[in-house]
Design a protein around this motif. Sequence first.
Motif, PDB file in Angstrom:
ATOM      1  N   ARG A   1       1.891 -31.104  -4.241  1.00  0.00           N
ATOM      2  CA  ARG A   1       2.248 -31.561  -2.900  1.00  0.00           C
ATOM      3  C   ARG A   1       1.534 -32.865  -2.585  1.00  0.00           C
ATOM      4  NH1 ARG A   1       1.660 -28.304   1.986  1.00  0.00           N
ATOM      5  NH2 ARG A   1       3.103 -29.901   2.691  1.00  0.00           N
TER       6      ARG A   1
ATOM      7  N   GLN B   1       7.688 -39.956  -0.987  1.00  0.00           N
ATOM      8  CA  GLN B   1       6.949 -38.964  -0.197  1.00  0.00           C
ATOM      9  C   GLN B   1       5.656 -39.545   0.365  1.00  0.00           C
ATOM     10  OE1 GLN B   1       6.365 -35.132  -2.165  1.00  0.00           O
ATOM     11  NE2 GLN B   1       8.264 -35.403  -3.299  1.00  0.00           N
TER      12      GLN B   1
ATOM     13  N   ASP C   1      10.255 -40.437  -6.556  1.00  0.00           N
ATOM     14  CA  ASP C   1      10.266 -39.381  -5.538  1.00  0.00           C
ATOM     15  C   ASP C   1       8.888 -39.246  -4.897  1.00  0.00           C
ATOM     16  OD1 ASP C   1      12.917 -38.797  -6.045  1.00  0.00           O
ATOM     17  OD2 ASP C   1      12.502 -37.077  -7.340  1.00  0.00           O
TER      18      ASP C   1
END
Length: 346
Positions: free
Chosen positions: A231, A133, A129
């Motif tokens: 993030r 990203q 994942d």
Amino acid sequence: MEKSYSESYKAAGVDITAGYKSVELIKSHVARTRIPGVLGAIGSFGGIFEPDLTGMARPVLVSGTDGVGTKLRLAFLLDKHDTVGVDCVAMCVNDVICCGAKPLYFLDYIACGKNVPERIADIVKGVADGCVQAGCALVGGETAEMPGFYPEDEYDLAGYCTGVADREKLIDGSTVKKGDALIALPSSGVHSNGFSLVRRVFDIENSRDAFAPCGALDGKSVAETLLTPTRIYVKPVLALMEQVSVKAVSHITGGGFYENIPRAVPAGLGVRIDRKAVRTPVIFDLIREAGRIPERDMFNTFNMGVGMTLTVAPEDADRALAILAEQGEDAYLLGEITEQEGVVIE
């Protein structure tokens, strides 16, 4: 043809067949990260990548490595393992982007007391994942089953990333000057630093309070909130770099504002932070109150809601904010470069 199997090794605590099952379970996750340049498939002795260097006068490689740290304790206690891989990728690629490099590929290392294939697959799902990203490929990794070294239900996770940049376009902070604007990119929370302090403050190992619903966190528990993955800023920063001259980038990790922001500022200059501008999530207020931690220590340990800072010329600030908004970033002005060395928060 005889298959690989050792009863003696299994009796010692290492089941190599579990490793084979893990590889089968993670193949679909690895496939999601495949990008142009990947050669070969998972399972070979080395990850192979052919970079596209078109348009680069002097290509240079930029590499970074890091782990998740003691945030993993939250994953163990919550028995939730599918997000810490994002943290692992983020800690590496966010560092690489600070130099202006585009991450190309990533490798992970998982060391565990017992290889539980389904758990390994969850961990690698998170890694994949994160790679998606960041726009990079997961080209390989290693799972080491180490009975007697790690408890059966525990593991460690680390990673390594390599990116590429044109040497002429490397970001090194050398052009930063007085009056330049400092832009904040919001964090998703604590990210992956300061957890030794966080765990002590909330007595994570012994108290159940941190696992109960918390009204201040909209019904989520403190533990769930803390496990929120780091993030990843690669794509918005790369998009900004294509249109605006970014002079410096700081990834706010361990050491908080006082350690990380000066790393991207030339000697003789410093930064003034507008304290009222800092958008601090509630979780940091809970940490400060529970641990009775002075505000300076908070800013010297945590990101306080700012995961990354970007330095641009003042005349480019509005345009930079608009471009970042187009990329889905709720960026804002945080402060400016001054002639006073260090970080001043006022």
